[in-house]
Design a protein around this motif. Structure first.
Motif, PDB file in Angstrom:
ATOM      1  N   GLY A 115       7.790  10.394   4.736  1.00 44.67           N
ATOM      2  CA  GLY A 115       9.123  10.023   5.172  1.00 44.67           C
ATOM      3  C   GLY A 115       9.478   8.554   4.988  1.00 44.67           C
ATOM      4  N   GLU A 116       8.548   7.747   4.532  1.00 46.02           N
ATOM      5  CA  GLU A 116       8.786   6.321   4.342  1.00 46.02           C
ATOM      6  C   GLU A 116       9.348   6.037   2.957  1.00 46.02           C
ATOM      7  N   SER A 117      10.193   5.026   2.854  1.00 43.78           N
ATOM      8  CA  SER A 117      10.664   4.560   1.556  1.00 43.78           C
ATOM      9  C   SER A 117       9.662   3.555   1.006  1.00 43.78           C
ATOM     10  N   PHE A 118       9.806   3.213  -0.265  1.00 42.75           N
ATOM     11  CA  PHE A 118       8.945   2.188  -0.860  1.00 42.75           C
ATOM     12  C   PHE A 118       9.079   0.876  -0.084  1.00 42.75           C
ATOM     13  N   GLU A 119      10.309   0.505   0.248  1.00 44.49           N
ATOM     14  CA  GLU A 119      10.540  -0.753   0.962  1.00 44.49           C
ATOM     15  C   GLU A 119       9.921  -0.721   2.358  1.00 44.49           C
ATOM     16  N   GLN A 120      10.096   0.369   3.071  1.00 38.28           N
ATOM     17  CA  GLN A 120       9.514   0.482   4.412  1.00 38.28           C
ATOM     18  C   GLN A 120       7.993   0.362   4.355  1.00 38.28           C
ATOM     19  N   ALA A 121       7.383   1.017   3.372  1.00 41.52           N
ATOM     20  CA  ALA A 121       5.924   0.936   3.228  1.00 41.52           C
ATOM     21  C   ALA A 121       5.499  -0.485   2.902  1.00 41.52           C
ATOM     22  N   ALA A 122       6.234  -1.155   2.016  1.00 43.94           N
ATOM     23  CA  ALA A 122       5.892  -2.531   1.643  1.00 43.94           C
ATOM     24  C   ALA A 122       5.911  -3.447   2.864  1.00 43.94           C
ATOM     25  N   LEU A 123       6.952  -3.325   3.686  1.00 46.54           N
ATOM     26  CA  LEU A 123       7.076  -4.189   4.858  1.00 46.54           C
ATOM     27  C   LEU A 123       6.024  -3.858   5.911  1.00 46.54           C
ATOM     28  N   GLY A 159       0.812  -1.196   0.000  1.00 48.28           N
ATOM     29  CA  GLY A 159       0.000   0.000   0.000  1.00 48.28           C
ATOM     30  C   GLY A 159       0.851   1.255   0.000  1.00 48.28           C
ATOM     31  N   GLY A 160       0.182   2.357   0.251  1.00 46.64           N
ATOM     32  CA  GLY A 160       0.783   3.672   0.103  1.00 46.64           C
ATOM     33  C   GLY A 160       1.829   4.026   1.145  1.00 46.64           C
ATOM     34  N   LEU A 161       2.756   4.867   0.723  1.00 43.09           N
ATOM     35  CA  LEU A 161       3.823   5.349   1.594  1.00 43.09           C
ATOM     36  C   LEU A 161       3.279   6.388   2.565  1.00 43.09           C
ATOM     37  N   HIS A 162       3.733   6.304   3.800  1.00 40.56           N
ATOM     38  CA  HIS A 162       3.489   7.358   4.777  1.00 40.56           C
ATOM     39  C   HIS A 162       4.583   8.415   4.596  1.00 40.56           C
TER      40      HIS A 162
END
Length: 169
Positions: free
Chosen positions: A53-61, A48-51
């Motif tokens: 300051g989040e990276s794509f990877e951080q959002a995915a996890l 789903g979507g990034l918060h």
């Protein structure tokens, strides 16, 4: 005669997704409904979507944990990108997605959502672990990306792209 209302510009949405393989080489997909009037069934990778300051990877996890309860400690590999515009919740979305591949050693993994948003609770119908043969034999099912069946076998064989592949629709 009144003039037609101008179409609104698509709203940009960056998101990260996880192509999660279990110890048997099966892919976890979520059974969702599209939010349009016809509410068609669509199988998608968790994400789903990034918060801010989040990276794509951080959002995915983060999204993987929220939607499935699976918390990854193993590294993930960026394998695909996709940019697509589609109707969503009353207006078009310009979806800019990154797909990360992760493998679990366990053959059986419990999946239970942990922190769904209201719209996710409304649209998420369940999940399924799909084997490559099951995906290839699926008739009448819609997957996102649409070329999932074609694109997955190299990943299952351990052939990761040197650079992320644009998978289109």
């Amino acid at each position: 005669m009144p003039e037609p209302a101008p179409e609104s510009a698509p709203r940009y949405r960056a998101s990260g997704r996880v192509l999660l393989l279990d110890g048997r080489g099966r892919l976890l997909l979520l059974d969702t409904l599209t939010p349009e009037e016809e509410q068609a069934r669509l199988w998608v990778a968790p994400g789903g979507g990034l918060h801010p300051g989040e990276s794509f990877e951080q959002a995915a996890l983060r999204e993987l944990w929220e939607e499935t309860g699976v918390e990854l400690r193993a590294p993930v590999s960026l394998v695909w990108t996709r940019r697509v515009v589609f109707p969503f919740g009353g207006g078009p979305i310009d979806s800019d997605e990154r797909f990360f591949l992760a493998r679990l050693a366990e053959p059986e993994v419990d999946v239970a959502p942990r922190a769904l948003q209201p719209l996710e609770r409304e649209l998420l119908r369940g999940h399924r672990w799909w084997g490559a043969a099951e995906l290839a034999a699926a008739r009448g099912e819609a997957f996102a990306p649409s070329r999932l069946v074609e694109l997955l076998p190299p990943l299952l064989a351990g052939e990761l792209p040197q650079a992320p592949i644009d998978v289109g629709m």
